[in-house]
Write a protein that holds these residues in place. Structure first.
Motif, mmCIF file in Angstrom:
data_model
loop_
_atom_site.group_PDB
_atom_site.id
_atom_site.type_symbol
_atom_site.label_atom_id
_atom_site.label_comp_id
_atom_site.label_asym_id
_atom_site.label_seq_id
_atom_site.Cartn_x
_atom_site.Cartn_y
_atom_site.Cartn_z
ATOM 1 N N ALA A 90 0.824 -1.207 0.000
ATOM 2 C CA ALA A 90 0.000 0.000 0.000
ATOM 3 C C ALA A 90 0.862 1.262 0.000
ATOM 4 C CB ALA A 90 -0.929 -0.009 1.207
ATOM 5 N N ALA A 91 1.927 1.252 0.799
ATOM 6 C CA ALA A 91 2.811 2.422 0.858
ATOM 7 C C ALA A 91 3.591 2.609 -0.439
ATOM 8 C CB ALA A 91 3.771 2.284 2.037
ATOM 9 N N ALA A 92 3.924 1.504 -1.092
ATOM 10 C CA ALA A 92 4.799 1.572 -2.262
ATOM 11 C C ALA A 92 4.077 1.954 -3.540
ATOM 12 C CB ALA A 92 5.498 0.230 -2.467
ATOM 13 N N LEU A 93 2.805 1.601 -3.672
ATOM 14 C CA LEU A 93 2.126 1.777 -4.957
ATOM 15 C C LEU A 93 2.200 3.199 -5.521
ATOM 16 C CD1 LEU A 93 -1.011 -0.545 -4.876
ATOM 17 C CD2 LEU A 93 0.859 -0.545 -6.538
ATOM 18 N N PRO A 94 1.944 4.256 -4.728
ATOM 19 C CA PRO A 94 2.068 5.603 -5.302
ATOM 20 C C PRO A 94 3.477 5.882 -5.821
ATOM 21 C CG PRO A 94 0.921 5.673 -3.194
ATOM 22 C CD PRO A 94 1.489 4.297 -3.325
ATOM 23 N N HIS A 95 4.471 5.374 -5.141
ATOM 24 C CA HIS A 95 5.862 5.576 -5.568
ATOM 25 C C HIS A 95 6.153 4.796 -6.860
ATOM 26 C CE1 HIS A 95 6.862 7.679 -1.856
ATOM 27 N NE2 HIS A 95 6.214 6.730 -1.199
ATOM 28 N N LEU A 96 5.611 3.580 -6.967
ATOM 29 C CA LEU A 96 5.804 2.801 -8.189
ATOM 30 C C LEU A 96 5.191 3.517 -9.392
ATOM 31 C CD1 LEU A 96 5.132 -0.916 -7.110
ATOM 32 C CD2 LEU A 96 7.222 0.426 -6.931
ATOM 33 N N HIS A 97 4.009 4.086 -9.184
ATOM 34 C CA HIS A 97 3.364 4.831 -10.274
ATOM 35 C C HIS A 97 4.204 6.033 -10.695
ATOM 36 C CE1 HIS A 97 -0.462 2.766 -10.861
ATOM 37 N NE2 HIS A 97 -0.532 2.585 -9.553
ATOM 38 N N ARG A 98 4.829 6.701 -9.726
ATOM 39 C CA ARG A 98 5.663 7.856 -10.074
ATOM 40 C C ARG A 98 6.901 7.431 -10.870
ATOM 41 N NH1 ARG A 98 3.558 10.168 -5.274
ATOM 42 N NH2 ARG A 98 5.058 9.149 -3.907
ATOM 43 N N VAL A 99 7.495 6.288 -10.503
ATOM 44 C CA VAL A 99 8.637 5.795 -11.264
ATOM 45 C C VAL A 99 8.224 5.486 -12.701
ATOM 46 C CG1 VAL A 99 10.341 3.950 -11.488
ATOM 47 C CG2 VAL A 99 9.836 4.894 -9.241
ATOM 48 N N VAL A 100 7.059 4.868 -12.867
ATOM 49 C CA VAL A 100 6.568 4.568 -14.213
ATOM 50 C C VAL A 100 6.347 5.866 -14.993
ATOM 51 C CG1 VAL A 100 4.656 3.587 -15.546
ATOM 52 C CG2 VAL A 100 5.559 2.353 -13.566
ATOM 53 N N ASP A 101 5.815 6.888 -14.332
ATOM 54 C CA ASP A 101 5.627 8.183 -14.998
ATOM 55 C C ASP A 101 6.958 8.780 -15.439
ATOM 56 O OD1 ASP A 101 2.895 8.061 -14.693
ATOM 57 O OD2 ASP A 101 2.862 9.266 -12.856
ATOM 58 N N LEU A 102 7.986 8.598 -14.621
ATOM 59 C CA LEU A 102 9.300 9.177 -14.932
ATOM 60 C C LEU A 102 10.055 8.382 -15.985
ATOM 61 C CD1 LEU A 102 10.530 10.062 -11.323
ATOM 62 C CD2 LEU A 102 10.094 11.703 -13.164
ATOM 63 N N LEU A 103 10.030 7.060 -15.885
ATOM 64 C CA LEU A 103 10.882 6.220 -16.723
ATOM 65 C C LEU A 103 10.130 5.489 -17.835
ATOM 66 C CD1 LEU A 103 13.075 4.573 -13.918
ATOM 67 C CD2 LEU A 103 13.585 6.623 -15.280
ATOM 68 N N ASP A 104 8.814 5.387 -17.686
ATOM 69 C CA ASP A 104 7.981 4.639 -18.631
ATOM 70 C C ASP A 104 8.479 3.208 -18.821
ATOM 71 O OD1 ASP A 104 5.720 4.334 -20.109
ATOM 72 O OD2 ASP A 104 6.511 5.234 -21.946
ATOM 73 N N GLU A 105 8.824 2.576 -17.689
ATOM 74 C CA GLU A 105 9.176 1.165 -17.660
ATOM 75 C C GLU A 105 8.468 0.518 -16.466
ATOM 76 O OE1 GLU A 105 10.585 -0.227 -20.042
ATOM 77 O OE2 GLU A 105 11.966 1.191 -20.992
ATOM 78 N N THR A 106 8.171 -0.757 -16.567
ATOM 79 C CA THR A 106 7.467 -1.472 -15.507
ATOM 80 C C THR A 106 8.301 -1.488 -14.218
ATOM 81 O OG1 THR A 106 6.299 -2.849 -17.100
ATOM 82 C CG2 THR A 106 6.481 -3.708 -14.860
#
Length: 258
Positions: A90-106
């Motif tokens: 739960a804590a990580a999901l917003p951060h994972l989405h931000r990484v995807v926004d920045l890098l456009d990789e899974t």
């Protein structure tokens, strides 16, 4: 190079995949509604309902009076209180989405249990050619980016315990060469990150960093995965910088929960 462990089947059966992923969610996180399962699987509510009904029929799930589905007797019953895995996810999901926004990789979050590494969260990128979600999948820890980082956090004595010969009596080929593994882990400790080039799956490259708790113990691994044809070694430092910044932000969020 080690032979890659897992290759997606040539003719995947979506309904089976949906059922297995739903069962994994219930086992890891304790419970979910039809709407939540539908959102996680990316399917209609009617499809999610049919999947859950079959899991209930086969005792892989049960439904409470409040219409929440939980892991059934066939699975190891998950704790009804919020588990560490659930809180991490739960804590990580917003951060994972931000990484995807920045890098456009899974992007993925992985934990280790003994000799295995389990993907507890995965956010896919939007590119047509991409690494799909690995959420719920389990790999030998020494074959994954995050698994290696979490093994690197162990003492020599603990590492010996994880890979004790007697645990591999019936499958000696699965036991890694500890001398080579120790050399690799020493390098990972020095670098602070790991790179996996087609070690767990063909055509896949992953880069990862550890996520630590307040006393410095590695709780999980944060990784970004991409098709090997898109990996550029010249981007490695930028990838590591982005992942480290994200890991530190997640660590702060986890610390504030206590």
């Amino acid at each position: 190079m080690d032979k890659p462990l897992k290759t997606p089947p040539p003719y995947p059966i979506a309904s089976v995949d949906h059922a297995l992923r739903a069962a994994t969610i219930l086992q890891m996180e304790g419970g979910a509604t039809v709407s939540q399962i539908a959102e996680r699987l990316g399917v209609a509510r009617s499809t999610a309902h049919r999947v859950l009904a079959m899991l209930v029929y086969r005792d892989f799930a049960v439904q409470d009076e409040d219409r929440v589905y939980r892991a059934g007797p066939v699975l190891e019953l998950a704790a009804h209180s919020q588990s560490l895995v659930s809180r991490l996810r739960a804590a990580a999901l917003p951060h994972l989405h931000r990484v995807v926004d920045l890098l456009d990789e899974t992007t993925n979050l992985i934990v280790r249990t003994g000799e295995t590494a389990r993907f507890i969260a995965s956010v896919e990128c939007r590119q047509a050619l991409r690494v799909g979600s690995r959420e719920g999948m389990v790999f030998p820890a020494h074959r994954t980016t995050a698994g290696l980082l979490l093994l690197a956090d162990l003492s020599d004595e603990d590492l010996d315990g994880v890979y004790a010969p007697e645990r591999y009596r019936d499958r000696p080929a699965d036991r890694p060469d500890l001398s080579r593994l120790r050399t690799e882990l020493k390098r990972l400790r020095r670098n602070g990150f790991a790179v996996n080039r087609e070690r767990s799956e063909r055509g896949l490259v992953a880069v990862g960093v550890p996520v630590r708790d307040r006393d410095g113990t590695a709780l999980a691994g944060l990784s970004v995965s991409m098709p090997s044809v898109r990996y550029d070694p010249h981007r490695l430092q930028a990838l590591v910088t982005t992942l480290n910044a994200t890991a530190h932000a997640l660590e702060r969020d986890l610390a504030e929960q206590h």
